[in-house]
Structure formats: C-alpha cells, structure tokens
Design an enzyme around this catalytic site. Sequence first.
Site, PDB file in Angstrom:
ATOM      1  N   ASN A  97       0.840  -1.232   0.121  1.00  0.00           N
ATOM      2  CA  ASN A  97      -0.012  -0.117   0.103  1.00  0.00           C
ATOM      3  C   ASN A  97       0.932   1.226  -0.043  1.00  0.00           C
ATOM      4  O   ASN A  97       0.286   2.475   0.092  1.00  0.00           O
ATOM      5  CB  ASN A  97      -1.048   0.059   1.174  1.00  0.00           C
TER       6      ASN A  97
ATOM      7  N   HIS B 285     -14.161  -2.392   5.358  1.00  0.00           N
ATOM      8  CA  HIS B 285     -12.806  -3.082   5.742  1.00  0.00           C
ATOM      9  C   HIS B 285     -13.420  -3.612   7.294  1.00  0.00           C
ATOM     10  O   HIS B 285     -14.147  -3.262   7.993  1.00  0.00           O
ATOM     11  CB  HIS B 285     -11.939  -1.804   6.053  1.00  0.00           C
TER      12      HIS B 285
ATOM     13  N   GLU C 184     -16.234   3.247   2.869  1.00  0.00           N
ATOM     14  CA  GLU C 184     -14.929   3.638   2.540  1.00  0.00           C
ATOM     15  C   GLU C 184     -14.967   4.682   1.315  1.00  0.00           C
ATOM     16  O   GLU C 184     -15.876   4.622   0.488  1.00  0.00           O
ATOM     17  CB  GLU C 184     -14.178   2.497   2.221  1.00  0.00           C
TER      18      GLU C 184
ATOM     19  N   SER D 241     -10.862  -1.038  -0.470  1.00  0.00           N
ATOM     20  CA  SER D 241      -9.518  -1.869  -0.506  1.00  0.00           C
ATOM     21  C   SER D 241      -9.439  -3.030  -1.231  1.00  0.00           C
ATOM     22  O   SER D 241      -8.227  -3.302  -1.768  1.00  0.00           O
ATOM     23  CB  SER D 241      -9.218  -2.049   1.058  1.00  0.00           C
TER      24      SER D 241
ATOM     25  N   ASP E 107     -14.159   6.113   5.697  1.00  0.00           N
ATOM     26  CA  ASP E 107     -12.694   5.597   5.885  1.00  0.00           C
ATOM     27  C   ASP E 107     -12.008   6.105   4.600  1.00  0.00           C
ATOM     28  O   ASP E 107     -12.325   5.766   3.533  1.00  0.00           O
ATOM     29  CB  ASP E 107     -12.846   4.250   6.069  1.00  0.00           C
TER      30      ASP E 107
ATOM     31  N   HIS F  29      -7.421   4.661   1.867  1.00  0.00           N
ATOM     32  CA  HIS F  29      -6.834   4.310   0.624  1.00  0.00           C
ATOM     33  C   HIS F  29      -7.018   5.431  -0.319  1.00  0.00           C
ATOM     34  O   HIS F  29      -6.172   5.266  -1.602  1.00  0.00           O
ATOM     35  CB  HIS F  29      -7.312   2.970   0.059  1.00  0.00           C
TER      36      HIS F  29
ATOM     37  N   LYS G 287      -0.304   3.983   4.767  1.00  0.00           N
ATOM     38  CA  LYS G 287      -0.515   3.398   3.405  1.00  0.00           C
ATOM     39  C   LYS G 287       0.305   4.643   2.547  1.00  0.00           C
ATOM     40  O   LYS G 287       1.729   4.495   2.558  1.00  0.00           O
ATOM     41  CB  LYS G 287      -1.939   3.275   2.937  1.00  0.00           C
TER      42      LYS G 287
END
Length: 367
Positions: free
Chosen positions: A26, A115, A156, A160, A185, A188, A219
């Site tokens: 990541n 996640h 998210e 992910s 979230d 990423h 990440k």
Amino acid sequence: MLEKRRSAGLLRSLKKPAGLIDFCSNDYLGLARSAVLRHTIEQAVLTRSNLLNGSTGSRLLAGNSALAEEIETEIADFHETEAALIFNSGYDANVGLLASLPQRGDTLLTDELIHASMIDGARLSVANRFKFKHNDLADLENRLQRASGTVYVAIESVYSMDGDLAPLPEIVDLCERYEAALLVDEAHATGVFGPKGGGLVQALGLQNRVFARVHTFGKALGVHGAAVVGSAALHDFLINFARPFVYSTALPPHSLLAIQSVYRFLPECEALIQRLQNLRSYFQQQIEQQLPETEWTSAESPILGLIVPGNDACRAVATHLQQAGFDIRPIVSPTVPAGRERLRICLHAYNSETEIDTLVRALQKIR
C-alpha cells in the site's frame, strides 16, 4: 481450528520480503522507502533533544504531550476541519469510532464491503446495524427510510479490495436528506486523491458535509498511525468513549514526528501523485488493449483486481507471477465472495511502464 483452516486451504502465514517487483504493498507514493522523508524525520528528531523514547502511558494518563496536540492541530488544518484525534492505527480508529458513536436505539448502516476494522467496530456497537448493497444508492435510501434513532452511515471512499470509489456526492445528498451522519474511511484515498493528497472527500469539496473521516498514515503516507477528523465535539466525545484511544499506550514521540514530517512533506508530493495517476491510466490502457477478455474489479484507483474465480486457481496464478518476479498476492474467499477471488494489483509511483508491460505479458501467457 488451525487444522480445519489448513484442510480448507485457508491457513494464513507470514512471508518475508523476497525482492520481487512490488505490485502488492500500500506504499502508493513510495514514501515508506523515501530517503528524503527519512532524512526529514531524522532531522526532526535531532532538533528535539529532550524527547523521550516512549510515551510512558495512554494519552489520558502520562502519554499526552504538547507535540501530539500540535500535530493534531496541523492535521485538522490540512484536512479543513475543526479537530483531529490521533489513534495508534487505522484499525483502532475505525473500531473506536464505530463502536462508541452510535448509541442504543440508533441505527448504523454499513456498506457490505467495508473494511474488517469497520466491521469489527460495528459489531461492538449497541446500535441496530444493517448492511446495504455495495455502492447501491437505492438500497441505502430504502434503509434510511426505515431507520430509527440517530442514523449513521459508514463507508470507504476507496474500497481496499475492489479499488472502486464510493459515489460520495450522492451519498452525502442522501445523508443530508435523511439527517444521517456520514462516516468515511479514507485509508486508501489519503495521499492519493485531492489537493496535496487530502483524500477523496476534499477532492470533491465535501469536507464540510461529512461528519467524520478516518485518515490512515500507514499506506500512501508511509509512516504509522491514523486520525479521526471532524468537529471539536466529536474529538471530545472520542477522548471520553473510544476505548482503543482511552486504553492504548500513546504513540511514542518518534512516531509523532514522523507523522508531522510526512504531513509537512505532502505539499511537495504533487508530482508523485500525478505520476501515480498517469501509471494507473497507462495500466488501464494496456489491459484494455492486451487483455480484452479479462475481468477487473475497477480502474478508478491504484488498486486493480483481476478476477480469477476459485481459491486454488487464484493461488496458482499468483504463484506463477511470483515465480516470474512479481510480488502479487491472491485474495481468496471468504475474504471476498466465492467466485470473485482476485489478484490484487497495487500500483506505485516508483513502478515503471516497463514493469507494467512485463506484467501484462506475463498475464497474457497465463490467461
């Protein structure tokens, strides 16, 4: 339990780095391996000669510091919000946020592909909890119409495992219409999207319309820890009720300085962010031209998933690619639904077009 998992071919094990071409980690911008950032962190440590080696306790006991509060102010300013609260990891931040915020009688609505850390936080919540279909606005609205109490929606911004983006403007509109608080979230998306890598929420100008965001530092930012950003009231609430914050030993000063250093370094990363986006476009062009019969999860982020149905088949393809020199891992069920097993391919600013070309040729031979 271990034998049952071994028999099912699902036993997990740790692997040491093998010097393969990285299409797995990541570390999207390469900051975890940046000599410039490492030097910046070292200099930050050297300029504070009175630093302790450890934090000595939780933030509510002996572990708080002027440094921690200074960095939280900087993070809040960077993400254009009132306050930020640092957690030891993105996992801790998500568990703390989702477990503590919704109360008994409230409703927590979660995208079915959130996640594991958000799932675990939701499981610890005393609120009524329901899933809605992934990125399905109609299903979300149906759930919102039937929800009771204070309503929270957890998603998210960049998923992910699939690498696709949430339809954030539409979800924000729905949450406002039904007076629901949106929890996003940004693990990423942090460092990858938005002005100076501020995340997808800021890229879309929605920072004043989202109740809480989780920004993870391990990440694209290449260090460790996470922060929940939002209102000052949310900050104070989490200090009192988020158990992963209340009962964890605080991050040591060295980690705090690493976080501060990378946030101050991010404005210099525009070229890296653009390089990453260019590579994503290049990879997408190559798979469309060279691998037209293959199925991919998404092309919206640096995370791309090549669907290889079946756990054994997916592992076999991954093993072949690893033997060819590529660090690519299989994602198998039950982590993803049966029949949707995939090779999770992550792009990085330090990858090259030549490496992508070589990978595409290797995939052509397999497929």
